[in-house]
Write a protein that holds these residues in place. Structure first.
Motif, PDB file in Angstrom:
ATOM      1  N   PHE A  39       0.824  -1.204   0.000  1.00  0.00           N
ATOM      2  CA  PHE A  39       0.000   0.000   0.000  1.00  0.00           C
ATOM      3  C   PHE A  39       0.860   1.256   0.000  1.00  0.00           C
ATOM      4  CE2 PHE A  39      -2.028   3.417   2.426  1.00  0.00           C
ATOM      5  CZ  PHE A  39      -3.131   3.655   1.619  1.00  0.00           C
ATOM      6  N   GLU A  42       2.616   1.720  -3.439  1.00  0.00           N
ATOM      7  CA  GLU A  42       1.680   2.193  -4.455  1.00  0.00           C
ATOM      8  C   GLU A  42       1.270   3.645  -4.203  1.00  0.00           C
ATOM      9  OE1 GLU A  42       0.646   0.650  -7.332  1.00  0.00           O
ATOM     10  OE2 GLU A  42       2.257  -0.734  -6.756  1.00  0.00           O
ATOM     11  N   TRP A  43       1.098   4.002  -2.949  1.00  0.00           N
ATOM     12  CA  TRP A  43       0.743   5.367  -2.592  1.00  0.00           C
ATOM     13  C   TRP A  43       1.847   6.332  -3.027  1.00  0.00           C
ATOM     14  CZ3 TRP A  43       2.811   8.533   1.479  1.00  0.00           C
ATOM     15  CH2 TRP A  43       2.110   9.723   1.670  1.00  0.00           C
ATOM     16  N   LYS A  44       3.112   5.948  -2.781  1.00  0.00           N
ATOM     17  CA  LYS A  44       4.237   6.802  -3.197  1.00  0.00           C
ATOM     18  C   LYS A  44       4.296   6.926  -4.710  1.00  0.00           C
ATOM     19  CE  LYS A  44       7.320   6.076   0.749  1.00  0.00           C
ATOM     20  NZ  LYS A  44       8.594   5.484   1.199  1.00  0.00           N
ATOM     21  N   GLU A  46       1.794   6.776  -6.812  1.00  0.00           N
ATOM     22  CA  GLU A  46       0.703   7.661  -7.219  1.00  0.00           C
ATOM     23  C   GLU A  46       1.009   9.116  -6.893  1.00  0.00           C
ATOM     24  OE1 GLU A  46      -2.108   7.145  -9.018  1.00  0.00           O
ATOM     25  OE2 GLU A  46      -1.221   5.166  -9.371  1.00  0.00           O
ATOM     26  N   LEU A  47       1.659   9.338  -5.763  1.00  0.00           N
ATOM     27  CA  LEU A  47       2.041  10.688  -5.373  1.00  0.00           C
ATOM     28  C   LEU A  47       3.040  11.273  -6.367  1.00  0.00           C
ATOM     29  CD1 LEU A  47       1.532  12.728  -3.079  1.00  0.00           C
ATOM     30  CD2 LEU A  47       3.546  11.793  -1.940  1.00  0.00           C
TER      31      LEU A  47
END
Length: 189
Positions: A39, A42-44, A46-47
């Motif tokens: 998670f 993937e968050w990084k 997307e950022l």
């Protein structure tokens, strides 16, 4: 024999349950760690992707603004030149030289994203000389910039666009001239 078997099973069952709880706990912790890591990764991503899209959007807007400069600038300059040719041939020659300097800068730097403040100020001065020929005493350009800021970078042609917008969105004449001042106050240009 039956009694021994039941005794061994009854001793073995609590041990089995303890091992089962420990095993499930370990699997739960490993799964939770994996999912959390996935998670966050993937968050990084997307950022970073979001930031790249913002930069691309800003670059696209700057590109579109630069593309708008060419036809308006050329049309207005040619109109000014035609009126100067009719009224004052010496001013027309000076205007042609200034116009070629300005247009050379636009062609040379139009694909660059950033330019030094020193170069942009010099270009804006040349550009405002053309405007002074066009508007006479109705347009006044001032600049108050310390040399300490010469190496600072700003978006290419941004000062020229600001001056052009000031002209486009204001009403002015020789009695009420438009005064455009470029200065640095604090960290703001």
């Amino acid at each position: 024999y039956k009694y021994i078997l039941e005794a061994n099973i009854s001793v073995f069952m609590p041990l089995l349950y303890n091992n089962l709880y420990v095993g499930l706990s370990i699997v739960f912790i490993i799964t939770l760690s994996y999912e959390a890591t996935y998670f966050i990764t993937e968050w990084k991503k997307e950022l970073i992707k979001n930031q790249q899209l913002k930069v691309e959007h800003a670059n696209t807007q700057l590109y579109l603004l630069k593309k708008q400069i060419d036809p308006h600038f050329l049309f207005n300059s040619l109109n000014t030149l035609s009126s100067l040719i009719a009224s004052n041939k010496n001013d027309a020659i000076t205007f042609i030289n200034d116009f070629s300097d300005v247009y050379r800068y636009i062609i040379t730097h139009k694909d660059e994203t950033l330019a030094s403040l020193k170069n942009e100020i010099a270009f804006t001065k040349d550009y405002t000389e053309l405007l002074k020929k066009r508007f006479g005493k109705g347009f006044i350009y001032k600049e108050v910039i310390a040399k300490d800021y010469n190496s600072c970078k700003i978006p290419t042609l941004s000062l020229q666009m600001l001056v052009e917008n000031a002209i486009k969105h204001n009403t002015f004449n020789t009695k009420n001239p438009l005064v455009v001042e470029v200065s640095i106050k604090g960290n703001l240009l």
